[in-house]
Design a protein around this motif. Sequence first.
Motif, PDB file in Angstrom:
ATOM      1  N   GLY A  29       0.968  -1.210   0.002  1.00 58.89           N
ATOM      2  CA  GLY A  29      -0.130   0.084  -0.108  1.00 58.89           C
ATOM      3  C   GLY A  29       0.934   1.103  -0.045  1.00 58.89           C
ATOM      4  O   GLY A  29       0.434   2.400  -0.760  1.00 58.89           O
ATOM      5  N   TYR A  50       2.408   1.869  -3.519  1.00 57.26           N
ATOM      6  CA  TYR A  50       1.180   2.563  -4.079  1.00 57.26           C
ATOM      7  C   TYR A  50       1.309   3.925  -4.063  1.00 57.26           C
ATOM      8  O   TYR A  50       1.373   4.744  -5.099  1.00 57.26           O
ATOM      9  CB  TYR A  50       0.164   1.975  -4.039  1.00 57.26           C
ATOM     10  CG  TYR A  50      -1.139   2.825  -4.731  1.00 57.26           C
ATOM     11  CD1 TYR A  50      -1.230   2.531  -6.080  1.00 57.26           C
ATOM     12  CD2 TYR A  50      -1.915   3.562  -4.162  1.00 57.26           C
ATOM     13  CE1 TYR A  50      -2.046   3.309  -6.977  1.00 57.26           C
ATOM     14  CE2 TYR A  50      -2.880   4.302  -5.080  1.00 57.26           C
ATOM     15  CZ  TYR A  50      -2.930   3.969  -6.306  1.00 57.26           C
ATOM     16  OH  TYR A  50      -3.634   4.873  -7.141  1.00 57.26           O
ATOM     17  N   ILE A  54       1.536  -7.615 -10.598  1.00 53.09           N
ATOM     18  CA  ILE A  54       2.253  -7.068  -9.381  1.00 53.09           C
ATOM     19  C   ILE A  54       1.841  -5.745  -8.990  1.00 53.09           C
ATOM     20  O   ILE A  54       1.167  -5.330  -7.861  1.00 53.09           O
ATOM     21  CB  ILE A  54       3.773  -6.956  -9.349  1.00 53.09           C
ATOM     22  CG1 ILE A  54       4.342  -8.425  -9.240  1.00 53.09           C
ATOM     23  CG2 ILE A  54       4.517  -6.312  -8.085  1.00 53.09           C
ATOM     24  CD1 ILE A  54       5.715  -8.236  -9.684  1.00 53.09           C
ATOM     25  N   GLU A  55       1.753  -4.901 -10.146  1.00 49.55           N
ATOM     26  CA  GLU A  55       1.280  -3.369  -9.759  1.00 49.55           C
ATOM     27  C   GLU A  55      -0.309  -3.430  -9.394  1.00 49.55           C
ATOM     28  O   GLU A  55      -0.592  -2.658  -8.711  1.00 49.55           O
ATOM     29  CB  GLU A  55       1.628  -2.642 -11.130  1.00 49.55           C
ATOM     30  CG  GLU A  55       3.256  -2.392 -11.047  1.00 49.55           C
ATOM     31  CD  GLU A  55       3.640  -1.503 -12.499  1.00 49.55           C
ATOM     32  OE1 GLU A  55       2.566  -1.192 -13.043  1.00 49.55           O
ATOM     33  OE2 GLU A  55       4.456  -1.307 -12.466  1.00 49.55           O
ATOM     34  N   ILE A  75      -0.306  -4.131  -5.827  1.00 44.62           N
ATOM     35  CA  ILE A  75       0.000  -2.880  -5.236  1.00 44.62           C
ATOM     36  C   ILE A  75      -0.929  -1.974  -5.150  1.00 44.62           C
ATOM     37  O   ILE A  75      -1.452  -1.421  -3.859  1.00 44.62           O
ATOM     38  CB  ILE A  75       1.437  -2.280  -5.887  1.00 44.62           C
ATOM     39  CG1 ILE A  75       2.460  -3.216  -5.374  1.00 44.62           C
ATOM     40  CG2 ILE A  75       1.475  -0.784  -5.133  1.00 44.62           C
ATOM     41  CD1 ILE A  75       3.764  -2.948  -6.180  1.00 44.62           C
ATOM     42  N   ARG A  76      -1.772  -1.722  -6.171  1.00 42.53           N
ATOM     43  CA  ARG A  76      -2.991  -0.721  -6.345  1.00 42.53           C
ATOM     44  C   ARG A  76      -3.788  -1.198  -5.384  1.00 42.53           C
ATOM     45  O   ARG A  76      -4.454  -0.434  -4.447  1.00 42.53           O
ATOM     46  CB  ARG A  76      -3.546  -0.525  -7.522  1.00 42.53           C
ATOM     47  CG  ARG A  76      -2.717   0.343  -8.319  1.00 42.53           C
ATOM     48  CD  ARG A  76      -3.078   0.041  -9.958  1.00 42.53           C
ATOM     49  NE  ARG A  76      -2.091   0.728 -10.695  1.00 42.53           N
ATOM     50  CZ  ARG A  76      -2.047   1.558 -10.870  1.00 42.53           C
ATOM     51  NH1 ARG A  76      -2.715   2.741 -10.733  1.00 42.53           N
ATOM     52  NH2 ARG A  76      -0.746   2.195 -11.667  1.00 42.53           N
ATOM     53  N   PHE A 132      -3.857  -3.202  -2.669  1.00 43.50           N
ATOM     54  CA  PHE A 132      -3.433  -2.785  -1.175  1.00 43.50           C
ATOM     55  C   PHE A 132      -3.595  -1.356  -0.738  1.00 43.50           C
ATOM     56  O   PHE A 132      -3.979  -1.179   0.012  1.00 43.50           O
ATOM     57  CB  PHE A 132      -2.299  -3.518  -1.126  1.00 43.50           C
ATOM     58  CG  PHE A 132      -2.089  -4.938  -0.917  1.00 43.50           C
ATOM     59  CD1 PHE A 132      -3.455  -5.619  -0.409  1.00 43.50           C
ATOM     60  CD2 PHE A 132      -1.017  -5.752  -1.323  1.00 43.50           C
ATOM     61  CE1 PHE A 132      -3.312  -6.970  -0.072  1.00 43.50           C
ATOM     62  CE2 PHE A 132      -1.356  -7.066  -0.984  1.00 43.50           C
ATOM     63  CZ  PHE A 132      -2.363  -7.650  -0.449  1.00 43.50           C
ATOM     64  N   GLY A 133      -3.100  -0.503  -1.965  1.00 39.94           N
ATOM     65  CA  GLY A 133      -3.364   0.852  -1.444  1.00 39.94           C
ATOM     66  C   GLY A 133      -4.535   1.331  -1.164  1.00 39.94           C
ATOM     67  O   GLY A 133      -4.650   2.004  -0.454  1.00 39.94           O
ATOM     68  N   PHE A 134      -5.346   0.823  -1.852  1.00 43.66           N
ATOM     69  CA  PHE A 134      -6.792   1.324  -1.833  1.00 43.66           C
ATOM     70  C   PHE A 134      -7.695   0.433  -0.658  1.00 43.66           C
ATOM     71  O   PHE A 134      -8.587   0.864  -0.175  1.00 43.66           O
ATOM     72  CB  PHE A 134      -7.898   1.066  -3.148  1.00 43.66           C
ATOM     73  CG  PHE A 134      -7.336   1.647  -4.250  1.00 43.66           C
ATOM     74  CD1 PHE A 134      -7.204   3.172  -4.000  1.00 43.66           C
ATOM     75  CD2 PHE A 134      -7.099   1.175  -5.538  1.00 43.66           C
ATOM     76  CE1 PHE A 134      -6.940   3.731  -5.386  1.00 43.66           C
ATOM     77  CE2 PHE A 134      -6.828   2.180  -6.392  1.00 43.66           C
ATOM     78  CZ  PHE A 134      -6.805   3.249  -6.343  1.00 43.66           C
ATOM     79  N   THR A 161      -6.897   0.452   2.435  1.00 42.87           N
ATOM     80  CA  THR A 161      -7.351   1.177   3.653  1.00 42.87           C
ATOM     81  C   THR A 161      -8.614   1.770   3.712  1.00 42.87           C
ATOM     82  O   THR A 161      -9.097   2.088   4.885  1.00 42.87           O
ATOM     83  CB  THR A 161      -6.143   2.306   3.776  1.00 42.87           C
ATOM     84  OG1 THR A 161      -5.929   3.060   2.515  1.00 42.87           O
ATOM     85  CG2 THR A 161      -4.962   2.013   4.370  1.00 42.87           C
ATOM     86  N   ILE A 162      -9.166   2.319   2.449  1.00 38.67           N
ATOM     87  CA  ILE A 162     -10.322   2.973   2.366  1.00 38.67           C
ATOM     88  C   ILE A 162     -11.514   1.897   2.889  1.00 38.67           C
ATOM     89  O   ILE A 162     -12.396   2.160   3.704  1.00 38.67           O
ATOM     90  CB  ILE A 162     -10.719   3.429   1.025  1.00 38.67           C
ATOM     91  CG1 ILE A 162      -9.644   4.564   0.729  1.00 38.67           C
ATOM     92  CG2 ILE A 162     -12.096   3.999   1.047  1.00 38.67           C
ATOM     93  CD1 ILE A 162     -10.093   5.330  -0.915  1.00 38.67           C
ATOM     94  N   PHE A 211     -10.869  -0.813   4.599  1.00 36.70           N
ATOM     95  CA  PHE A 211     -11.149  -1.203   6.286  1.00 36.70           C
ATOM     96  C   PHE A 211     -11.726  -0.239   6.857  1.00 36.70           C
ATOM     97  O   PHE A 211     -12.691  -0.771   7.646  1.00 36.70           O
ATOM     98  CB  PHE A 211      -9.645  -0.963   6.729  1.00 36.70           C
ATOM     99  CG  PHE A 211      -8.867  -2.329   6.121  1.00 36.70           C
ATOM    100  CD1 PHE A 211      -9.428  -3.727   6.038  1.00 36.70           C
ATOM    101  CD2 PHE A 211      -7.558  -2.109   5.771  1.00 36.70           C
ATOM    102  CE1 PHE A 211      -8.791  -4.621   5.608  1.00 36.70           C
ATOM    103  CE2 PHE A 211      -6.742  -3.344   5.041  1.00 36.70           C
ATOM    104  CZ  PHE A 211      -7.427  -4.586   5.128  1.00 36.70           C
TER     105      PHE A 211
END
Lengths: 281, 319
Positions: A83, A86, B35-36, B39-40, B42-44, B46-47, B49
């Motif tokens: 995360g 990213y 992979i990317e 990653i994206r 996982f980046g999102f 948090t919203i 959660f």
Amino acid sequence: MDRYRTQQIGFAVMSLSAIVVVAPIMIVIGIVLVEGARAISWGFIFSMPYEGMKEGGIFPAIVGTLILTVGTAVAAIPVGVAGTVYLAEYAGDTWITRAIRLAIVNLAGIPSIVYGLFGLGMFVLFLHMGTSILAGVLTLAIMTLPVIMSTSEEALRAVPMEFRTVSASLGGTRWQAVRYIVLPQALPGIITGIILGILRAAGETAPILFTVAAFYLPRLPQTPFDQVMALPYHLYVISTQVPAMPIRVQYGTALVLLFIVLSMNVAATALRSYFRRRRQW
Amino acid sequence: MWQNWALSLYNKIFGKFPGTGSSETAGKSWAEFFIESVIRVFGFSTIGFVLLIFLFLLKEGLPALWEVAPGNLFGTRWYPTFNMFGTLPLILGSAYVTIAAIVIALPLGVTTAVFVREVAPQWAREILKPLIEVLAGIPSVVLGFFGMHVIAPMLRSALGVPTGLSAFTGAVILAYMSLPTIISVAEDALDSVPKSYRDAALAMGATRWQTIWRVTVPAARSGVAMAVMLGMGRAIGETMAVMMVTGNAARMPLSAGSLFMPVRTMTATVAAEMGEVANGSVHYHTLFGIGIILFILTFMINILAASAIFKKQRKGGLR
């Protein structure tokens, strides 16, 4: 001349307030250290409790805390690091990115007891995990995410832009720059973030109250679906729920917990300053 | 119209497919694409959660609104065994302890931050900063334990009150727990005051003391306000230490004298009672309802703080 007098008095008052802030910290640690040291022995750390936990050691609570800490790390690291990559390397300045940052700030601010409620509602009941290591670890992992992400983002951003530009000029893709240049350079910072995150998980009580913590277990956990005893919860239980608990045992438990958490804290700080000093750029 | 929007959202989440000829994807393999994408996602996450947490609180907590009559739910008596679910004493209890904690922590925290940032010699800074970080790392249950065994007995004998477990004890512990937050945010705020402000004040003959309190701190006041907000957020949500030292009597803290009497906060109520209630009972739903209140309170505090940060970033800060 008069205003220099004011300044002198003012500075004196300010250093006094700094002392008022700092002295109790040393007093707390000092008292727990002195009182707790009397309880610490080989047997206290490595044996099971008996006689309603008044005798014996706190071995299962120590093991439980280690299991929870390692489990939290395993669950939180992939999500947290990916995360962060990213956010720091891919995301542009869009409304989605801002929403993610807002979410991170909010995750960091949600009270730990609310994480406990969430873990109970989602993992324990809705997903039928029961009161288990799995439920506790997942709850703790979500709680540690914001710590890991904000610290590692700083580390990734500290890697100079030129490194990425050079990689791109040699024909590398963005992922190659991340994988072979940015991540290795930022690794110490990321590890610091991970330690800071899981030390929070090791010391928290409220999120594990209803998701994993057990009052007393006669044996060590065998599967991820077992409950565990954990040091912070154990300290809470023996200092408030068990009547006539020897004070020595309570201080001993507090000392072991404090030692585990603070040594992780010191490790993280030392790692950070060591690599900051060694850094070439 | 919406298809375009959906496609751009899809592209934002998963990235552009390799081999589409766009310059962004040149030389990219499918493995990288995969992979990317991960990653994206996982980046999102948090919203996701935050939404999940709110959703589950609502799912378990909202039924309290129709299971308990409003007069009861916002009444002044919290006796769950007798079906009295008045949350008012708990809300006021949290507010009372939090405000008392901030009253203690604000002057201490701000002067310490100013001292560390503006006045202290290097050696003092090198002692103070790690110690404050250590304070942030001490588990709340250890501080609660210390409060029970050391501070409460001291207070009891010093003030001659029947019990040392009171709102004041809780406020003292909470003040120290919110100090690291207040100090570090206030320090950042002071840090972002341009050096030229200080130089200008000093050049005009002001003493360092006058420079600090008439120029630097006023210039950093929005950041200091944010520090206090975040410290408050920390204090409202703190659970274990508060539960161990405030005595947990669900009474309305209405007078100044209540400071030295036991109170009960929202967090302590949830922590103490959730273990013993039957899943799905009215009491269970009400405790989740308290969770909703806590979530919304801290959410608002953090949105305010975050919007201040974003505004600063967009303006390029004070620097």
